[in-house]
Every structure is written in C-alpha cells, then in structure tokens.
Design an enzyme around this catalytic site. Sequence first.
Site, PDB file in Angstrom:
ATOM      1  CD  GLU A  79      10.203  68.977 -89.677  1.00  0.00           C
ATOM      2  OE1 GLU A  79      10.026  67.775 -89.925  1.00  0.00           O
ATOM      3  OE2 GLU A  79       9.255  69.784 -89.543  1.00  0.00           O
ATOM      4  CG  ASP A 120      10.741  74.890 -91.241  1.00  0.00           C
ATOM      5  OD1 ASP A 120      11.247  74.353 -90.233  1.00  0.00           O
ATOM      6  OD2 ASP A 120      10.059  74.252 -92.054  1.00  0.00           O
TER       7      ASP A 120
HETATM    8 ZN    ZN Z   1       5.282  70.659 -88.017  1.00  0.00          ZN
HETATM    9 ZN    ZN Z   2       7.786  70.527 -86.228  1.00  0.00          ZN
END
Ligand code: ZN
Ligand code: ZN
Length: 389
Positions: free
Chosen positions: A137, A81
């Site tokens: 994440e 991401d």
């Molecule tokens: Zn980050």
């Molecule tokens: Zn990262």
Amino acid sequence: MASLEALLAAFPSPELDELVATRRDLHRHPELAFEERRTAGIAAGRLRSYGLAPREGVGKTGVTADAGGAGPRLMLRADMDALPLTEATGAPYASEAPGRMHACGHDGHVAIALAVARRLTATPPPAPLRFLFQPAEEGRGGAQACAADGVLDGVGAAFGLHLWTPLPAGRIGINRGPLMAAVDQFEITVEGRGGHGAAPHETEDSILASARIVDALQSVVAREISPLEPAVVTVGSIHGGTAFNIIPGSVRMEGTARSFTEAVGRALPEKIRRIVEGTASACGVRATLRYERVNGATINDAKMADLVIETASRVLGEENVETDTRTLGGEDMSVFLERVPGCFFFVGCGLEGPPRAHHSPRFDVDERALAVGTLVMEAVVREAARRLA
Ligand SMILES: [Zn+2]
Ligand SMILES: [Zn+2]
C-alpha cells in the site's frame, strides 16, 4: 450507545487475545511492499481454517478469499506491508528486523480483517463476500496490481479501515466524500557547471538554484491555489555536493504534492514545472522535472459513508463518530473506490503520552482498537448486506 469499557467487557476475551497475538506476531516480523510472503501465508492459513479457499499470489503477494453465494460481492480490504525504518519503541513485541517496521498499523489491519472474516463466516455469510489482503500500500502500487489481477471482478462495494493514532481508541473518523488526498510524487534534477567554492562566478551554482526552487515552490500553495482548497507541496529530499569547497554540478530533489479535488490535482504539475524551470533559468542552470500522479484522492461514496456513520454510531455512540475527518495523507484504497462505491474510515488507536505518529519509529497503537475495528467492520458488512440485498 456504549462506552469503550462496556464495549470491551462484552467482547470475547479469547478473541481479543488472538487479535493482539496476531498483531504482535506480524509486528515482530514486518515485511516490505511485495515481500509480504510470511504475512500472506498466515492470512491464507487462517482463511483456510475458516473453511475458505484462498487464492494466493494476487497482485504478486496478495491473498483473496470469497465466501457466500453468487451475486455482487462486498469486498473487505486490509493492507499488509510494513515500512523501511527501524523501530525505536522498545516494546516487547518490537520488530525483529532492523530497517523494517509496521509503523502505519497494517499489522493491525490484517489481524482485524481475519477476525472479521471468522465472524462473518462462522454462520452462512450475510452476503457474497470477498476478503482481500493487499500488498504494497505504501506508495508502491499494490492496489493497482490487485485491480489488474481482477480483485474487483464481481464486487459491488468495497470497505476498508485504517488504524489512526490522532484519534483515541473507541472513536471513528470518517468523511462523506474525500477522506484522504491524491498523492503525487516528483523528482527535480538541477544541473549547472561545478567548480571551486571560492570562484562562484566561474560556475553555474546548482545548490543556490535548488534552494531558490524549494523556496519558490511554496508559492504554489500560498499564491496559486484557492485558500479554500487544501493542497501541499513538500520537498522531502535534497542531495548534492561532496565537499565544503566545491560547487557541485548537479543536485537531485524529491517531493510530493497533495490535493483533494481533480481540478487542483490537474493544475499542480504545470504550476510546479513553471516554477522549477523558470527559477532554474533565472539562476542560469537547467532543471528537469519528472512528475507522477501516484494515487487519486480516497473519496467515500456518500450513501456508503452514511451507512458506516449510522452503523458506527450504533456500535460506539454517535458522540464517538467524527464525521468531518480529512487528511492530506494518501491511500491506495482510492484505486478501488474510484471503480466501485464504498467507504474507508479511521479507527482511533492513539495512546496517551508522547506522540506516536504514523511512519515514525515510535509508532504504536492502543490495541483495544483492534476490538473496536472488528466490531465496527463486522457491523458495517452486515448492514451493507441488508441494505444492498
Ligand atoms: Zn502509511
Ligand atoms: Zn497505512
């Protein structure tokens, strides 16, 4: 022992070209948490071209692919991401999407993982493997979603890396034990009675109370946590009021707390709550605290960390492996490392010149680190396969 130049001279240049091209393509087209459809499609397509049968839609927008026979699998995890900010590097490969940017290096993680997957599957894999391309994440629960979707089923150990601008290319940062902190998130709402800015005595001032709460919260780390234990309490946003001459009825603040040990992590919420509520009460306003423990600390298994340290030292030279790296940044790799042994490590990618801090609009990486990450991660998996066989 090898210098970075010698290492790169031995690295196949078409492979480095492809690593860079993959990273730049992803960099131009960043996707936010749980929206990584193009990225996932690219990963799945490449895995298919290696003869693997990827499973898509894992943890919403993730991809996994298994290689090798039955038995405990070594899992290799890359996050995909980007972040909600607008790029300001001026690079020719800069984000084409205003408000979205790969400002943490996850584009590079995908490129590296694909290169490692090809290397490990070009001949019969050294062990049963699982490649995970993980969504979301950045504090959005991607690892939890993947774990809930069964990505750890049959996994014996997990490895992951993060490009890391504080270290130059050619260096690795790692720790035997905690590498990254537990991440907590909190929200404070302060409510008083609004009124005229010229008649504060007729109001309950939520602005003054908020200022005192922000200030008082700093005493949690300074006075209530052992100076030998790293911890952070940060208020990162504060919103209240509409005009210069109005005392508003409410203020909303958000912040984060960080810690390494479970004892400190458990103690923080109650200390913060006491100060928030006590300070509000002293100011004659009311405050509510919503507190969430987002991720645990990212803690490396000592044996797996030794494996990575020894392997990286062999590839890069012992002098290029920093073994006492820690940061109060967080990572949801912790979700996996809480459940299976494994290791997460930093791959230096710092450029010369002005700072390229992670999560800043000027973030960028030394792309030579893509080759370093590929070499080290491939070697780590081969070594883990040998030791765990
Ligand atoms: Zn980050
Ligand atoms: Zn990262």
